[in-house]
Design an enzyme around this catalytic site. Structure first.
Site, PDB file in Angstrom:
ATOM      1  N   HIS A 113     -32.362  24.039  60.962  1.00 48.45           N
ATOM      2  CA  HIS A 113     -31.165  23.234  60.663  1.00 48.45           C
ATOM      3  C   HIS A 113     -31.535  21.945  59.940  1.00 48.45           C
ATOM      4  CE1 HIS A 113     -26.985  21.847  61.644  1.00 48.45           C
ATOM      5  NE2 HIS A 113     -27.563  20.663  61.496  1.00 48.45           N
ATOM      6  N   GLU A 114     -32.519  21.231  60.467  1.00 49.27           N
ATOM      7  CA  GLU A 114     -32.877  19.947  59.864  1.00 49.27           C
ATOM      8  C   GLU A 114     -33.523  20.127  58.488  1.00 49.27           C
ATOM      9  OE1 GLU A 114     -31.600  17.395  61.277  1.00 49.27           O
ATOM     10  OE2 GLU A 114     -31.003  18.665  62.966  1.00 49.27           O
TER      11      GLU A 114
ATOM     12  N   HIS B  30     -30.994  20.602  55.815  1.00 52.36           N
ATOM     13  CA  HIS B  30     -30.414  19.315  55.418  1.00 52.36           C
ATOM     14  C   HIS B  30     -31.202  18.644  54.285  1.00 52.36           C
ATOM     15  CE1 HIS B  30     -26.952  18.526  57.807  1.00 52.36           C
ATOM     16  NE2 HIS B  30     -27.571  18.626  58.977  1.00 52.36           N
TER      17      HIS B  30
ATOM     18  N   GLU C  51     -23.004  19.521  57.145  1.00 54.24           N
ATOM     19  CA  GLU C  51     -23.249  20.163  58.436  1.00 54.24           C
ATOM     20  C   GLU C  51     -22.877  21.635  58.465  1.00 54.24           C
ATOM     21  OE1 GLU C  51     -25.037  18.789  60.428  1.00 54.24           O
ATOM     22  OE2 GLU C  51     -24.905  16.669  59.925  1.00 54.24           O
TER      23      GLU C  51
END
Length: 955
Positions: free
Chosen positions: A347-348, A351, A370
C-alpha cells in the site's frame, strides 16, 4: 461603498492590476484590498497569488529539551500583486520579522509590519510594508520555534523501550500537520522542492526523504555542547504533507542496490524487520513493471515508530510505520501478521506513484491517492507472492465490509467539498479507501486489466510531479473509449460511468427477474438505492455496468468478468432484454467486480440454492459464492429478501473450503448467533450452525478428511485455518474446543498461528478454570513488565479477545470487569490500559445478551469507579449495535438518566434493532422449525431403513 464594491467585483478578476508597479498603485487600491485581489478558493484555503517553488529549511531539534527552532527561506512566484503573505501555521512562534528579498541581489525589499493568526483556518496573515509585484520572484525569510509534543502530529516525541524508556523525534505531516513544523503553504496543490538541514545532539542522527550529502559536527556553546548538522539532497517537487525527517539512534539493515533499501528500528527490533526488507524490493519492482514508471529516488528507508497516528505514512523515500505493523520476529510462524506486512508495504509503495508522483489537487479528491493504493496493494501482493492468493481476498476483506458502512447517513460521495481544518481530519475514511478501491476495481474489469494498466501509465505520464483532479483521471479514461466500443458500440462513456459512482453516495441494488421460456428467456432489471432500513426504498441513478452468466454459458467464458462482449449497462431505473437461453439459473456480477448488490426473483434464488446444495456447487465461481452469501444476508437483513433464502444458501457452507465464501458465511452466522440468543428457538438454530462450522473445521484441519484442501499453499492454508479455527472456538464448536484443550500447553509456547484459537477454545473446555488461571497469569506477566507490555501487544489482544468473546462463565467475566476498576492494588494487579478496557467492554456488550447483562450490572454497581476507566459514553456505540430488547433498552435509559448522560441517538438505534427483531425473527423461527422437522423425518427414515435391513438379516 466603492471600496467594498471593488473588492467584490475584483475577487477573481486580476488582469487589470497584474502589471502595476510600486509607483502605479491606484490611491483607492489600499493594502487591505490589494491582498484579496486574486482567485481565492474559500476563506479556509490559500489563494494562488503566491506559489512556493523551493523551501530552504533548517530545523534544530533539541530532543533532550523537547523544543525545536529553525528558519526557512522560501523561493516564491507572485502571480498577483499582494501586500500580505498568507501561510499556514499551527502553534509556531515567529521569532523575528518576516523579510522578503529580491532574488537577484538578496536585498530586502519588504518586511512584516503585523502578523495575525486565524485559529479556525490555521492561516497566518503577514502584512508587509511594501507591495509584492505580480509576475515576480521573491525569497521569503522566516525564523520560528515551538515545542516538540507527544501528540503524534507535526514534529513530535515518540518513546520506545530498550532497557528503559528512550526517545526519538519524528514527523507526521499528513494531511495538514506540516504547518505545525514550519510556516508553509500547506495544501497538496502547492508542490515545491525542499532543501533540508537538520541539527541534533551528536549522539543522535537524522533521516529524511532524500540521501545525506553532508554531515558535520559543531560546537554550539562550549566544548561539551556538540551538535550534528545533516544536510540532505534536494527533493523532487512534492507536497508539504510528504515532508519527513527523524532524529534517533536507531539501528538498521540495508540492502544495497538502486534504489538502496534500509530499515530502521530500535536495537531490539531492527532485526525483526528483515521480512519487510526482503519483500520491499520485489514489491517496488512489481510496481515499476505495472506502472511502466521508474521509482524516481535513489533510496527507500522504512522506519518503525512505536507511537504513530496511523498504521503507516507514505513519505517519499522515508516511509514511517507503526512498529507493531511492520516487525515480525524471525523464526515465529505468524502468517496473518506476515500477510498484513505484505499488504501495508504494498500500500505505501503504491503511494510513491499515486499520491507522491501524482498528488490529489486537494483533499476533495483524496480518493485518487487512497483508492488506487487500497486496490493496487492487492495486485502488487499477488504479483510478488501469488501463492498467498491475496488478490482474491479483496471482496471479503475490503468490499463487503465497506458496503456495511457506505449507507446513509454515514456516507458521502467519493468526490466532496473539504474546507475547514476539522474537515481535513476526517478525509481518511472508508469512502476514500475501500469504497474508492471497489469502484476502481469495477472500472479495471470493465476496461479489462490490460487496457487499465495502459490507462494508468498514461495518467501518470500526463500528471507526474503535478497534481490531479477526478476530471484529469476521467479525461485519460476517455481516450480508451474507442477501443471499448469495438465490443460495446452503444455503451455509455467510461468517464460518465465513473462519475456516477464517484459523485453519488452509497450504492445500488440491481433487481433481476429471470423469466425462463421454452425458446428464449426474458430478463427484467431495475435499480434502487440500497438502504439498510426495513420498509424503505428510493430510486438510484447510477450507470451500472453489468455482466451475467447462466447455467448454459458457464464453460464458454469460465467466469471471466472481462470476457469481451458480455458487458451491458443500466442507465436509468429499468430495462429488459431477451436471451436465447433456457438456462436453469442466471447470476449477475461475475466475480462480484461490480460495486452493487444483486437481488433475484424467488425462482432464480431457489435454482441457485439447488446448485449450491449439491456436489456440483463449484460450478459457481467461489467469489460469486461469497457474493451470494453476502448479498442474500444483507438483503434479508434489510428487508429486501426473505431470510429463508439466505438461510438455505448458508446450509451449503458445510461443503465449502474456500476462504472467500467461508468469510462471507461466517459474518452472517456471527450476526445471527449474537443477536438471537434470547429467542426460544436459539438452541436449535445454534446446533444447526455448529454442525456447519464443525464440518468446515474438520475439512480444513484434518488431512485425513477426503476433501482436505491439498492444493492450497502452506501460507494460504494457514490464513484459512486462522479464520476458521478462531470462529469455531469462539462459538464453542466441539472439535475446535477439544483440539485446543488437548494441544495447549503453557509450558511450551504455541505456534503464533495457533495461539488465537487455542486461547479462545480452552475457555470452553472441561479444564476451563485451570486454563483461565493460566491465561490470566500469562496476562499478568506481560502487563507488569513495561518491556513485555510493549513487545506483546498482539498477544494481549488475543488474550483479551478470548476473555471477552470466548468465556461464558459469569464469575470469571465479573473478575475481568472488576480488574478494570481504579480502586485497590489487588484489583489492579492485572490492570489493562483504558483503551484495552474500553475494547473489552465493547466486546462483552456485543458477545451475547448474557454478557450485556453482566456489563450493565457492573455499571449499575460500580459507576463512580468505572467511569474513570471506561465512561459509559465510550461504549454507547456497542450498546447501540447490540441491544435489541425492550428490557435492556429501559435499563440503559435508567442508567444514563441516573448519571445525566444523553443517550438519545443510542436509543434511536436500539429502537431500530427492536423493530428489526419484531419484523424478521419470525422468518428465522419458521425456517428453524422446518429444518428441525426435516431432520426428525430424516432420522425416522434412516431408522426405518436400518430396521428393515435388520429384519432381512434375521430372516
Amino acid at each position: 461603498m466603492e471600496k467594498l464594491l471593488l473588492v467584490s467585483m475584483m475577487h477573481c478578476t486580476v488582469s487589470s492590476i497584474k502589471s502595476i508597479n510600486h509607483t502605479q498603485v491606484p490611491k483607492y487600491l489600499t493594502f487591505d484590498v490589494l491582498h484579496q485581489v486574486h482567485c481565492k478558493k474559500s476563506e479556509n484555503r490559500l489563494s494562488d497569488a503566491i506559489i512556493p517553488k523551493v523551501y530552504d529549511l533548517y530545523i534544530r531539534v533539541d530532543i533532550n529539551s523537547q523544543v525545536f527552532n529553525g528558519n526557512v527561506i522560501i523561493d516564491v512566484r507572485v502571480n498577483h500583486a499582494v501586500s500580505a503573505i498568507q501561510m499556514h501555521n499551527i502553534g509556531l512562534i515567529i521569532s523575528d520579522k518576516v523579510f522578503v528579498k529580491n532574488v537577484t541581489d538578496s536585498s530586502i525589499i519588504s518586511e512584516s509590519i503585523n502578523i495575525t493568526y486565524n485559529n479556525a483556518t490555521e492561516i497566518m496573515n503577514i502584512e508587509l510594508d511594501q507591495i509584492l509585484l505580480a509576475d515576480s520572484d521573491y525569497k521569503i525569510l522566516l525564523s520560528f520555534n515551538g515545542p516538540i509534543e507527544f501528540d503524534m502530529k507535526g514534529l513530535y516525541m515518540s518513546t520506545y523501550y530498550d532497557g528503559g524508556i528512550k526517545y526519538i523525534a519524528t514527523t507526521f505531516s499528513a494531511a495538514a500537520y506540516a504547518r505545525k513544523i514550519f510556516p508553509c503553504f500547506d495544501e497538496p496543490n502547492f508542490k515545491a522542492k525542499f532543501r533540508l538541514k537538520v541539527a541534533c545532539p551528536k549522539d543522535f542522527f537524522a533521516l529524511a526523504n532524500t540521501q545525506v550529502i553532508n554531515t558535520e559536527l559543531m560546537h554550539e556553546y562550549d566544548e561539551s555542547s556538540v551538535w550534528r548538522i545533516t544536510e540532505f539532497e534536494e527533493t523532487i517537487p512534492m507536497s508539504t504533507y510528504l515532508l519527513a525527517f527523524t532524529v534517533s539512534n536507531f539501528k538498521n539493515l540495508t540492502n544495497l542496490g538502486n534504489p538502496q533499501f534500509s530499515v530502521y528500528a530500535s536495537s531490539k527490533e531492527y532485526k525483526n524487520m528483515e521480512f519487510a526488507l526482503n519483500i520491499s524490493r520485489s514489491a517496488l519492482k512489481a510496481l515499476e513493471e505495472y506502472t511502466i514508471h521508474s521509482y524516481p529516488l535513489n533510496k527507500m528507508d522504512f522506519i518503525a515508530i512505536d507511537d504513530f497516528l496511523y498504521g503507516a505514512m507514505e513519505n517519499w523515500g522515508l516511509i514511517s510505520f507503526k512498529t507493531s505493523r511492520i516487525v515480525n520476529p524471525a523464526g515465529k510462524r505468524n502468517r496473518k501478521k506476515m500477510q498484513d506486512i505484505i499488504s501495508i508495504i504494498s500500500h505505501e509503495l503504491v503511494h510513491q506513484w499515486f499520491g507522491n508522483l501524482v498528488t490529489c489537487e486537494y483533499w476533495d479528491y483524496v480518493w485518487l491517492n487512497e483508492g488506487f493504493a487500497s486496490y493496487l496493494e492487492y495486485i502488487v501482493a499477488d504479483m510478488i507472492l501469488p501463492e498467498w492468493r491475496i488478490l482474491e481476498q479483496f471482496t471479503t476483506e475490503d468490499m463487503h465490509p465497506v458496503m456495511l458502512n457506505d449507507v446513509r447517513p454515514k456516507t458521502h460521495a467519493m468526490t466532496r467539498n473539504v474546507n475547514t481544518p476539522e474537515e481535513i481530519t476526517t478525509i481518511y475514511d472508508f469512502v476514500a479507501y475501500p469504497k474508492a478501491a471497489s469502484v476502481i476495481r469495477m472500472m479495471e474489469q470493465l476496461m479489462t486489466p490490460e487496457i487499465f494498466k495502459i490507462m494508468i501509465y498514461r495518467y501518470l505520464s500526463n500528471r507526474k510531479y503535478n497534481t490531479a483532479t477526478d476530471e484529469d483521471l476521467y479525461e485519460t479514461i476517455d481516450t480508451f473509449q474507442d477501443h471499448f466500443v469495438i465490443y460495446n458500440p452503444n455503451f455509455p462513456k467510461l468517464s460518465d460511468i465513473f462519475r456516477s459512482w464517484a459523485n453519488n453516495e452509497g450504492f445500488p441494488i440491481l433487481n433481476v427477474q429471470y423469466l425462463k421460456g421454452t425458446v428464449t428467456s426474458t430478463v427484467r432489471i431495475s435499480q434502487e438505492l440500497f438502504l439498510p432500513k426495513l420498509n424503505e426504498s428510493e430510486d438510484s441513478s447510477f450507470i451500472i455496468p453489468y455482466n451475467f452468466i447462466t447455467s448454459e454459458s458457464v464453460k464458454e467464458n469460465d467466469w471471466n468478468p472481462a470476457f469481451n462482449g458480455i458487458w451491458r449497462s443500466l442507465n436509468g431505473t429499468g430495462d429488459n432484454f431477451t436471451s436465447n437461453t433456457q438456462a436453469d439459473w442466471i447470476i449477475f456480477n461475475i466475480q462480484q467486480t461490480g460495486y452493487y448488490r444483486v437481488n433475484y426473483d424467488t425462482d432464480n434464488w431457489n435454482a441457485i440454492i439447488n446448485v449450491l446444495d449439491s456436489s456440483t456447487y463449484r460450478t459457481i465461481h467461489f467469489l460469486n459464492r461469497a457474493q451470494l452469501l453476502d448479498d442474500s444476508f444483507n438483503l434479508a437483513k434489510s428487508g429486501y429478501l426473505d431470510f429463508t433464502i439466505n438461510l438455505n444458501i448458508l446450509k451449503y457452507l458445510r461443503r465449502e473450503y474456500e476462504l472467500g465464501p467461508i468469510t462471507a458465511g461466517f459474518k452472517a452466522i456471527q450476526f445471527m448467533l449474537s443477536h438471537l440468543d434470547d429467542q426460544p428457538f436459539y438452541e436449535d438454530f445454534k446446533n444447526i450452525m455448529l454442525n456447519i462450522i464443525d464440518e468446515i473445521y474438520e475439512r480444513v484441519n484434518y488431512p485425513s478428511h477426503p476433501e482436505y484442501p491439498t492444493t492450497f499453499s502452506e501460507n494460504h492454508h494457514a490464513v484459512l485455518k486462522l479464520k476458521v479455527n478462531l470462529f469455531a472456538c469462539r462459538f464453542r464448536a466441539s472439535l475446535c474446543v477439544q483440539d485446543a484443550d488437548k494441544k495447549m500447553n503453557f509450558d511450551d509456547v504455541p505456534d503464533i498461528d495457533d495461539r488465537p484459537h487455542f486461547y479462545c477454545g480452552i475457555l470452553s473446555s472441561k479444564s476451563s478454570q485451570n486454563q483461565w488461571n493460566n491465561l490470566w497469569n500469562r496476562l499478568g506477566e506481560i502487563i507488569k513488565s513495561t518491556e513485555l507490555y510493549r513487545d506483546n501487544q498482539e498477544e494481549i489482544s488475543e488474550i483479551l479477545y478470548a476473555f471477552s468473546y470466548c468465556d461464558n462463565d459469569e464469575g470469571r467475566i465479573n473478575n475481568l470487569l472488576m480488574s478494570m476498576l481504579n480502586t485497590t492494588q489487588e484489583a489492579t494487579s492485572n490492570k489493562i490500559s483504558n483503551d484495552d478496557a474500553t475494547l473489552v467492554i465493547g466486546n462483552l456488550i456485543r458477545a451475547s445478551k448474557k454478557h450485556r447483562e453482566l456489563v450493565m450490572d457492573f455499571y449499575e454497581d460500580h459507576y463512580e469507579a468505572v467511569k474513570e476507566t471506561v465512561p459509559l459514553t465510550a461504549v454507547l456505540s456497542a450498546f447501540a449495535e447490540a441491544i435489541n430488547t425492550e428490557d435492556h433498552s429501559e435499563r440503559l435509559k435508567k442508567l444514563a438518566a441516573n448519571h445525566a448522560i444523553n443517550v438519545g441517538k443510542t436509543i434511536e438505534e436500539i429502537e431500530k434493532n427492536i423493530h428489526w427483531m419484531s419484523m424478521k425473527v419470525s422468518e428465522i423461527a419458521t425456517w428453524v422449525k422446518n429444518e428441525k422437522g426435516a431432520a426428525i423425518k430424516l432420522n425416522f427414515s434412516i431408522m426405518a431403513i436400518i430396521f428393515s435391513f435388520s429384519i432381512i438379516a434375521l430372516q
